[in-house]
Motif scaffolding. Structure first.
Motif, mmCIF file in Angstrom:
data_model
loop_
_atom_site.group_PDB
_atom_site.id
_atom_site.type_symbol
_atom_site.label_atom_id
_atom_site.label_comp_id
_atom_site.label_asym_id
_atom_site.label_seq_id
_atom_site.Cartn_x
_atom_site.Cartn_y
_atom_site.Cartn_z
ATOM 1 N N MET A 1 0.843 -1.164 0.000
ATOM 2 C CA MET A 1 0.000 0.000 0.000
ATOM 3 C C MET A 1 0.896 1.238 0.000
ATOM 4 N N SER A 2 0.564 2.174 -0.860
ATOM 5 C CA SER A 2 1.395 3.375 -0.949
ATOM 6 C C SER A 2 1.094 4.328 0.206
ATOM 7 N N ARG A 3 1.966 5.258 0.379
ATOM 8 C CA ARG A 3 1.845 6.223 1.482
ATOM 9 C C ARG A 3 0.595 7.097 1.306
ATOM 10 N N GLU A 4 0.286 7.499 0.065
ATOM 11 C CA GLU A 4 -0.886 8.333 -0.192
ATOM 12 C C GLU A 4 -2.173 7.593 0.131
ATOM 13 N N THR A 5 -2.229 6.315 -0.215
ATOM 14 C CA THR A 5 -3.409 5.517 0.085
ATOM 15 C C THR A 5 -3.596 5.371 1.585
ATOM 16 N N LEU A 6 -2.526 5.156 2.290
ATOM 17 C CA LEU A 6 -2.592 5.038 3.742
ATOM 18 C C LEU A 6 -3.083 6.329 4.375
ATOM 19 N N VAL A 7 -2.607 7.456 3.880
ATOM 20 C CA VAL A 7 -3.052 8.754 4.406
ATOM 21 C C VAL A 7 -4.541 8.956 4.146
ATOM 22 N N LEU A 8 -5.019 8.591 2.952
ATOM 23 C CA LEU A 8 -6.445 8.716 2.637
ATOM 24 C C LEU A 8 -7.297 7.817 3.513
ATOM 25 N N VAL A 9 -6.830 6.607 3.790
ATOM 26 C CA VAL A 9 -7.567 5.689 4.648
ATOM 27 C C VAL A 9 -7.643 6.237 6.074
ATOM 28 N N VAL A 10 -6.548 6.778 6.572
ATOM 29 C CA VAL A 10 -6.527 7.344 7.924
ATOM 30 C C VAL A 10 -7.444 8.555 8.006
ATOM 31 N N ILE A 11 -7.398 9.435 7.015
ATOM 32 C CA ILE A 11 -8.266 10.621 7.011
ATOM 33 C C ILE A 11 -9.728 10.204 6.919
ATOM 34 N N GLY A 12 -10.035 9.234 6.083
ATOM 35 C CA GLY A 12 -11.404 8.732 5.979
ATOM 36 C C GLY A 12 -11.889 8.137 7.294
ATOM 37 N N GLY A 13 -11.019 7.413 7.976
ATOM 38 C CA GLY A 13 -11.383 6.846 9.270
ATOM 39 C C GLY A 13 -11.634 7.913 10.314
ATOM 40 N N ILE A 14 -10.818 8.952 10.299
ATOM 41 C CA ILE A 14 -10.998 10.052 11.249
ATOM 42 C C ILE A 14 -12.315 10.781 10.980
ATOM 43 N N LEU A 15 -12.628 11.018 9.703
ATOM 44 C CA LEU A 15 -13.889 11.675 9.365
ATOM 45 C C LEU A 15 -15.093 10.816 9.739
ATOM 46 N N ALA A 16 -15.010 9.511 9.507
ATOM 47 C CA ALA A 16 -16.107 8.613 9.882
ATOM 48 C C ALA A 16 -16.294 8.602 11.393
ATOM 49 N N LEU A 17 -15.202 8.580 12.138
ATOM 50 C CA LEU A 17 -15.280 8.605 13.596
ATOM 51 C C LEU A 17 -15.863 9.927 14.089
ATOM 52 N N ALA A 18 -15.481 11.038 13.464
ATOM 53 C CA ALA A 18 -16.001 12.350 13.868
ATOM 54 C C ALA A 18 -17.501 12.454 13.617
ATOM 55 N N THR A 19 -17.971 11.946 12.476
ATOM 56 C CA THR A 19 -19.406 11.999 12.211
ATOM 57 C C THR A 19 -20.166 11.063 13.140
ATOM 58 N N LEU A 20 -19.582 9.921 13.481
ATOM 59 C CA LEU A 20 -20.221 9.015 14.433
ATOM 60 C C LEU A 20 -20.350 9.674 15.801
ATOM 61 N N VAL A 21 -19.297 10.326 16.255
ATOM 62 C CA VAL A 21 -19.337 11.019 17.547
ATOM 63 C C VAL A 21 -20.375 12.140 17.508
ATOM 64 N N GLY A 22 -20.433 12.883 16.418
ATOM 65 C CA GLY A 22 -21.438 13.945 16.287
ATOM 66 C C GLY A 22 -22.854 13.402 16.325
ATOM 67 N N ALA A 23 -23.095 12.287 15.637
ATOM 68 C CA ALA A 23 -24.432 11.682 15.651
ATOM 69 C C ALA A 23 -24.791 11.187 17.045
ATOM 70 N N VAL A 24 -23.850 10.596 17.751
ATOM 71 C CA VAL A 24 -24.120 10.108 19.105
ATOM 72 C C VAL A 24 -24.424 11.277 20.038
ATOM 73 N N LEU A 25 -23.663 12.364 19.936
ATOM 74 C CA LEU A 25 -23.914 13.528 20.783
ATOM 75 C C LEU A 25 -25.283 14.144 20.505
ATOM 76 N N LEU A 26 -25.663 14.229 19.243
ATOM 77 C CA LEU A 26 -26.995 14.739 18.914
ATOM 78 C C LEU A 26 -28.086 13.813 19.439
ATOM 79 N N ALA A 27 -27.875 12.507 19.320
ATOM 80 C CA ALA A 27 -28.858 11.551 19.838
ATOM 81 C C ALA A 27 -29.015 11.698 21.347
ATOM 82 N N ILE A 28 -27.928 11.920 22.051
ATOM 83 C CA ILE A 28 -27.995 12.105 23.503
ATOM 84 C C ILE A 28 -28.801 13.356 23.833
#
Length: 113
Positions: A1-28
């Protein structure tokens, strides 16, 4: 896996985690408004339970890793419930026999020459 692909996967994971946290906070926050449901009537109950059911069910407009639609539904329900609660509090503060509009609202104001 190239370095650029790894960076995109990490950024995508961070964005998915941030939206999940936002949805949970709104649900609360929406769940915390549940104590107001007795006074909000049928419209408030439909908004509350509809938002929670939409968030929990796997059938969504967007796939589940993207929680933006869930966050939009929860935010809309929270805004609606907050406005409904403010209206009910304002009605409860009125004295019996007090008019619905403040005094002077029915008069036309003319500029002073």
């Amino acid at each position: 896996m190239s370095r650029e692909t790894l960076v995109l996967v990490v950024i995508g994971g961070i964005l998915a985690l941030a939206t999940l946290v936002g949805a949970v906070l709104l649900a609360i926050r929406v769940v915390r408004t549940r104590r107001l449901l007795g006074t909000l009537g049928a419209g408030g109950k439909v908004a509350f339970y509809g938002a929670l059911i939409y968030t929990i069910l796997p059938v969504d407009v967007l796939p589940d890793p993207i929680y933006l639609d869930d966050m939009g539904i929860l935010a809309g329900a929270l805004i609606y419930l907050t406005r409904l609660a403010h209206q009910r509090r304002a009605q409860a503060r009125r004295l019996p026999g007090q008019p619905d509009t403040p005094p002077g609202q029915d008069r036309v104001r003319r500029p002073v020459p």
